[in-house]
Every structure is written in C-alpha cells, then in structure tokens.
Design a protein around this motif. Structure first.
Motif: not given
Length: 418
Positions: A208-217
């Motif tokens: 998931a980390v290698d193939n997505r850009e995960i944004w958290i607010i």
C-alpha cells in the motif's frame, strides 16, 4: 474509582454544553434563541423515530447524537423538546448533574488524568514529528493552512518516496471535524503509526505504501478540540472557535444550506456559517484537495472522514434521500453501497446512505464526491449509542476501536486503485 471519576466528569459536562452559545460566553451560561427562553441543553431519549422524524428533530434546532434501532438520543433545549412533543414525538429527558462549576478558557489544554492516553493538539504535532524523524524516507508533513485562532492544520503524507510527487492513486483520511470527537484523532494517528512502523515487514502495508500516496489530516478542527479539553473535564464543544462558531461539516460548498440539513442561526449546533467555506478550516482543506488536481485530474480517489459516534459507515448523498441524483448514477451508487457494506462487514458497523440517518447539507462527503469524484465515506466510530458520554469513551478502548478499522482502511486503499 476510575470509572466513577469518568462518569462524574462527563455528567458535569452535560449541563455545560456550549453548542448553542457564542464563543465568548461561559461554559455554563444560559444563551437565548428567543427572548426569555431557557436554552440550557440536555439529552433526551426519543423512541420510534425514522429518517424523516430525525431530520425534523434537527430542523427544530435540536441535534440527534446517536440512534439505536428507532430510538434517538437528542440534545435539545426545553423549548425544542416541547416542539418535538408538538410533532407527536415523546422525548424523555435523561438525568444530568445541575451543579457544574464555571470553568476558565485560560486553563491549559489537557485531557483528564484518567484519559491521558488521548492526544492534545501539541501531542498530535509531536507524534507527527516523531514519525517523520523515524521514517523520513516514507513520511513527509506539511500544513493545509491555519485555523481561526492561527493553529496549523497538520497534513501527513506516507509513500515510498514521500518527498516526490509520484503518479500514484491518492487516499485521504480526515479526523476531528467536530471538536469533541477525540477518538477520531486517535484513529488518524493509528493509521499513521500502522503504515509507517510496519512498512517493510508487513507485505500488505508495504504494498500500500509503495503504490499509493496516503494523506492524513488528524485534526481538522484544532481550535475546537483544544477548547474542549481546556478545563476540568470536558466542555461538550462541537464547532470551531470563530466569534460565531461554525459546524464545519455543514460549511462545505456543495448544496450548502439547500435542504434543511443545517441551520442559518449562529446559536444552533449545526450553524453552517454565513457562506460556503467561510470557516478557515474547511477553506484550507478545500485548497489542499484542489491542489491535488493535476492536469485536470483529481489524484485523490478515495476518502474517509472519521467521526464519532454510532458505529456507522455512511456514503453520499446526505442532502437528499434519493439514491440517484445529479452526479450520482445507479452504477456509482452501487459501488458506494457495495464497498460501504464490505467495510461495515469488516468492522461491525451499520452501513447506510448518509441521509438514511437524517438529511444534512453542506457536508464533506457530498462535496468530495460531487465536486471531485472522490469515493468519500464517513465512519461514525465507537460507541454504538449513548448521550454526551458517547463522545468521551475511556482511553482504554483507543487501541481496540482504532484497530477495529484496519481491514476497512485496507479495503479503501485497495479500491483507490480500481
């Protein structure tokens, strides 16, 4: 003793509800919707409700807190409770403590000692800084903008090349739009820790980390969250901290104020503000989301906005009870429902279209989907029902109730690439 102390703290806060009071008033002052009217808010149990009657409840200025079966727990003034009775409902006031002390806003922001595992704003910033230091190759942090009182609204990015803007599907997690919903900040911090600490060792997380850009607010409403714990116990605060506080989840631009799903009265808990995106917090998140649109294509493809409480998975639209409406085809609705049901199957929540709970307008999910085509859900977290105490579960449940959503988060990350 711990349980007794918590219950006392929460009971004191019930009579201190600030949801209908301007920001400058004391936590225990009595406001006024109409001259001479008692606007002290209390919690009522209302049996035999449905979507239409719960929507009608909110339109009186009362606020549905949670629903169990057909029974709603409602926050209301005595006059609003009478209006509910006039509509044929049977609200029964729950007992509260009436001798709560006055509290000063100047007191430092901190949770009661028995709930010290919850994160304040400054502790949330420290947690983000620690993650960025320990996992610098996969974590980057920035600010979406400033709150009404000048606090940064932190944004965290997790990706295998966090400092590079890669052409990968993006997923956004937002928490704590409503100030008193502190468990949601813990949810965002849990996602942060889980997808950083386990990168390289857990194959699913690494993929998931290698193939997505995960944004958290983690904290959309830092002023309100800080104010809610600035004193002894909790204040029961919902909105932001402008001079006329705004319900952030009624301030989004799509169908703002259209359909009786918010209030134009600044004294009411669902006050939508004087204009769409009038609140600096929603305006900042809007600008951030729109900054992810590159070459005419929105890179954020999926989103969860975490709230508490009621244990629900909700999807658009909230402004209408129709399943298909402009911008929502039958096939698109089916995708929302199928994924919503699957995620609810993983965490034990109840899935439904947002308006099945009650009609809202100016909500984040409707805006994300209608304006940007983002597959946007609301998760209402633990507990499944209750009154004001439902906003303040003990810190012992944090790990259990955040981990409860691990599979659902993974499902959304997977769906983001579809």
């Amino acid at each position: 003793m711990r349980t007794l102390r918590r219950r006392t703290t929460v009971a004191l806060s019930v009579t201190a509800l600030l949801l209908s009071l301007p920001a400058t008033q004391s936590a225990f002052a009595r406001g006024s919707d109409h001259a001479g009217e008692d606007t002290t808010r209390a919690v009522y149990r209302v049996p035999n409700t449905d979507t239409a009657s719960r929507t009608a409840v909110n339109r009186t200025g009362a606020l549905v807190l949670s629903v169990t079966g057909k029974t709603a727990f409602v926050e209301a003034t005595p006059a609003q409770a009478e209006r509910l009775r006039a509509r044929g409902l049977s609200p029964r006031r729950l007992p509260t403590t009436s001798d709560a002390p006055t509290r000063a806003e100047a007191l430092p922001a901190d949770f009661p000692p028995e709930d010290s595992d919850y994160h304040t704003y400054s502790e949330t910033i420290s947690e983000i800084e620690e993650a960025a230091a320990q996992h610098s190759e996969i974590v980057d942090s920035t600010s979406a903008g400033r709150s009404a009182q000048g606090r940064d609204i932190p944004v965290v990015k997790i990706s295998d090349n966090a400092g590079t803007d890669e052409n990968e599907p993006e997923v956004l997690f937002t928490c704590n739009q409503h100030a008193r919903e502190h468990l949601t900040t813990e949810m965002c911090l849990h996602i942060l820790r889980r997808y950083t600490d386990n990168h390289g060792s857990d194959p699913e997380i690494t993929n998931a980390v290698d193939n997505r850009e995960i944004w958290i607010i983690p904290m959309v409403n830092p002023d309100g969250a800080t104010y809610d714990v600035s004193g002894d116990g909790y204040r029961g605060w919902r909105r932001n901290r402008e001079s006329e506080p705004v319900d952030l989840n009624r301030n989004w631009g799509y169908k703002w104020g259209c359909c009786g799903g918010s209030s134009g009265d600044p004294s009411q808990p669902t006050y939508r503000g004087p204009a769409p995106f009038s609140a600096p917090e929603t305006a900042s998140i809007k600008d951030f989301v729109e900054s992810r649109e590159l070459g005419g294509q929105q890179r954020i493809t999926a989103h969860i906005d975490f709230h508490s409480f009621s244990e629900l998975v909700l999807w658009p639209y909230g402004y209408t009870t129709a399943e298909t409406a402009p911008g929502m085809t039958r096939e698109q609705y089916r995708r929302f429902a199928e994924l919503g049901n699957a995620m609810a199957g993983s965490n034990g929540y109840t899935p439904m279209q947002s308006s099945d709970l009650y009609v809202t307008d100016g909500s984040v999910n409707d805006w994300m989907w209608a304006e940007h085509g983002i597959l946007s859900f609301t998760f209402e977290m633990y507990p499944s029902s209750g009154g004001i105490d439902g906003f303040y579960p003990p810190d012992e449940v944090i790990q259990r109730e955040t981990a409860r959503n691990d599979e659902a988060v993974a499902m959304l990350l997977n769906e983001a690439g579809a």
